[in-house]
Design an enzyme around this catalytic site. Structure first.
Site, PDB file in Angstrom:
ATOM      1  N   ILE A 156       0.847  -1.205   0.000  1.00 41.57           N
ATOM      2  CA  ILE A 156       0.000   0.000   0.000  1.00 41.57           C
ATOM      3  C   ILE A 156       0.880   1.252   0.000  1.00 41.57           C
ATOM      4  CG2 ILE A 156      -1.813   1.266   1.234  1.00 41.57           C
ATOM      5  CD1 ILE A 156      -2.811  -1.475   2.289  1.00 41.57           C
ATOM      6  N   ARG A 225      -3.558   1.850  10.883  1.00 47.09           N
ATOM      7  CA  ARG A 225      -4.257   1.480  12.112  1.00 47.09           C
ATOM      8  C   ARG A 225      -4.192   2.670  13.059  1.00 47.09           C
ATOM      9  NH1 ARG A 225      -6.339  -1.876   9.597  1.00 47.09           N
ATOM     10  NH2 ARG A 225      -6.409  -4.126   9.907  1.00 47.09           N
ATOM     11  N   GLU A 254     -11.542   3.206  18.186  1.00 44.66           N
ATOM     12  CA  GLU A 254     -12.313   3.078  16.961  1.00 44.66           C
ATOM     13  C   GLU A 254     -13.494   2.167  17.241  1.00 44.66           C
ATOM     14  OE1 GLU A 254      -9.945   2.648  13.294  1.00 44.66           O
ATOM     15  OE2 GLU A 254     -11.464   1.180  12.690  1.00 44.66           O
ATOM     16  N   HIS A 273     -12.975   4.281   8.759  1.00 51.90           N
ATOM     17  CA  HIS A 273     -12.266   3.064   8.340  1.00 51.90           C
ATOM     18  C   HIS A 273     -12.882   2.485   7.054  1.00 51.90           C
ATOM     19  CE1 HIS A 273      -9.523  -0.318  10.045  1.00 51.90           C
ATOM     20  NE2 HIS A 273      -9.491  -0.295   8.714  1.00 51.90           N
TER      21      HIS A 273
HETATM   22  C1  DGY Z   1      -7.525  -4.249   6.400  1.00 51.92           C
HETATM   23  O1  DGY Z   1      -7.826  -5.078   5.542  1.00 51.92           O
HETATM   24  O2  DGY Z   1      -6.637  -4.475   7.232  1.00 51.92           O
HETATM   25  C2  DGY Z   1      -8.249  -2.954   6.371  1.00 51.92           C
HETATM   26  O3  DGY Z   1      -7.948  -2.144   7.429  1.00 51.92           O
HETATM   27  C3  DGY Z   1      -9.743  -3.155   6.279  1.00 51.92           C
HETATM   28  O4  DGY Z   1     -10.039  -3.501   5.008  1.00 51.92           O
END
Ligand code: DGY
Length: 313
Positions: A156, A225, A254, A273
Site C-alpha cells: 500500500i 491502524r 475506533e 475506516h
Molecule cells: C484491512 O484489511 O486491514 C483494512 O484495514 C480493512 O479492510
C-alpha cells in the site's frame, strides 16, 4: 461438512459458496457480535470468518478450542494473536493485494482533501456561509512539488508513492528494510502518510516527540491502524499548531465517539475506516476469505495464510 461461524454479512456470493459445502452460522446484525456471543458461537464452530473488530487471542482460543481455521476479512491481522494460533495449529487467512489500490486511493483522497480544505469548504456551503469569492478564502496547500513521506513501504505504501509521483511530489519513505530514518522523514515531509502494520514495535509510533519533529505546515494521513498514533498527542499537536492538519481513516479508539475530544481539534478530517470500501474490493475480500476457509477445511493450504509456519509442523 464443517460448521463455520461468519461474524458479519459479506458483500458478494461468498456466504452462498460456503453454504454449498458447509453449515454456516451467520451473525445477523451490522455491528460486531459481543465477545461473549462470539465465544459461544465459536464453541459450536469448526472454523471462523472474522472481521478486524473480532479479537482472537490466546484466552479466546482456549475458551473455544478446537478450531480448524480462522479466515480474517482484512489484510491486517493485528486483531488475531498469530503466535497463539500457530501454537494451536490453526491457520489464519487474510486478504492481501486486493485492497491495495482502494486503500491507496483513499489515502490520496484524504491527502488532497486535507491539503485543499475540502471539509471546511463543504461545511461552509452547507451552513449557508458560502463567502463571496475572495482571494484569501479557503487557502490550502500545494501538492505538486511537495514532499510525501511514506512510513511503511509495503504494497500500500508503494501504491501511495506511485500516486504521489503522478502528482509531481517528491517521495521519501521509511520502513523496516530501509529508506530514510523516521526522524528525517518527519522533518522533511510536507505530508506524512502511515502504512505500517500494527505491531508491538509500531504501536504509538507517532507521539508528541514525532509530531514536534514535523513541519508546522505538515499534514498527517493515517489509513493504516489508529493505534500507530497517540491520540492525545495528535489532538494537542493540532490544537497547538504543531502540525497543520490530519486526515484519518483509522482512529484510537475506533469507532471514535461523537463527543471525543479529538473531534474538537482544528483541521481534522475523519472517515470511518473505509480504506478498502469499494464494492469490487470488498467482494474480492469476501471471496478470498471464503477460499481460505474452503481450502483449510478440505485439508489444503490456505491460499493466503498469515501464519504459514503453521504448516511447518
Ligand atoms: C484491512 O484489511 O486491514 C483494512 O484495514 C480493512 O479492510
Amino acid at each position: 461438512m464443517a460448521r463455520i461461524y461468519v461474524t458479519r454479512h459479506l458483500p458478494g456470493t461468498a456466504v452462498e459458496r460456503l453454504r454449498a459445502a458447509h453449515d454456516v452460522d451467520l451473525w445477523p446484525e451490522d455491528g460486531p457480535p459481543p465477545h461473549d456471543e462470539l465465544v459461544a458461537r465459536a464453541r459450536e464452530a469448526d472454523a471462523l470468518l472474522t472481521m478486524l473488530t473480532d479479537r482472537i487471542d490466546a484466552d479466546f482460543l482456549r475458551a473455544v478450542e478446537p478450531l480448524r481455521a480462522v479466515a480474517n476479512y482484512a489484510v491486517g491481522t493485528d486483531n488475531v494473536d498469530l503466535d497463539a494460533c500457530t501454537a494451536a495449529g490453526i491457520p489464519v487467512g487474510n486478504t492481501p493485494d486486493v485492497l491495495t489500490d482502494a486503500t491507496a486511493d483513499l489515502a490520496f483522497a484524504l491527502l488532497l482533501a486535507a491539503a485543499r480544505r475540502i471539509r471546511d469548504a463543504d461545511e461552509a456551503v452547507r451552513s449557508g456561509n458560502w463567502p463571496t469569492w475572495s482571494p484569501g478564502a479557503f487557502l490550502g496547500q500545494d501538492v505538486a512539488g511537495a514532499t510525501l513521506g511514506i512510513v511503511g513501504y509495503g504494497r500500500i505504501g508503494k501504491a501511495v508513492a506511485r500516486r504521489g509521483e503522478g502528482f509531481g511530489m517528491e517521495i521519501i519513505h521509511n520502513s523496516r528494510s530501509g529508506g530514510a530514518s523516521l526522524d528525517e522523514l518527519l522533518e522533511r515531509s510536507d505530508y506524512v502518510s502511515l502504512h505500517a502494520p500494527l505491531t508491538p514495535e509500531t504501536r504509538g509510533l507517532i507521539g508528541e516527540r514525532e509530531l514536534a519533529l514535523m513541519k508546522p505546515t505538515a499534514i498527517l494521513i493515517n489509513t493504516a491502524r489508529g493505534e500507530l498514533v497517540q491520540t492525545r498527542a495528535l489532538e494537542r499537536a493540532l490544537k497547538d499548531g504543531a502540525i497543520a492538519g490530519a486526515a484519518l481513516d483509522v482512529t484510537d479508539p475506533e469507532p471514535l465517539p461523537a463527543d471525543h475530544p479529538l473531534l474538537t481539534a482544528p483541521n481534522l478530517t475523519v472517515v470511518p475506516h473505509i480504506g478498502s470500501a469499494t464494492r469490487t474490493t470488498r467482494e474480492k475480500m469476501s471471496d478470498m476469505a471464503a477460499n481460505n476457509l474452503l481450502a483449510a477445511l478440505a485439508g489444503e493450504r490456505m491460499p493466503y495464510c498469515a501464519n504459514p509456519e503453521v504448516y511447518d509442523g
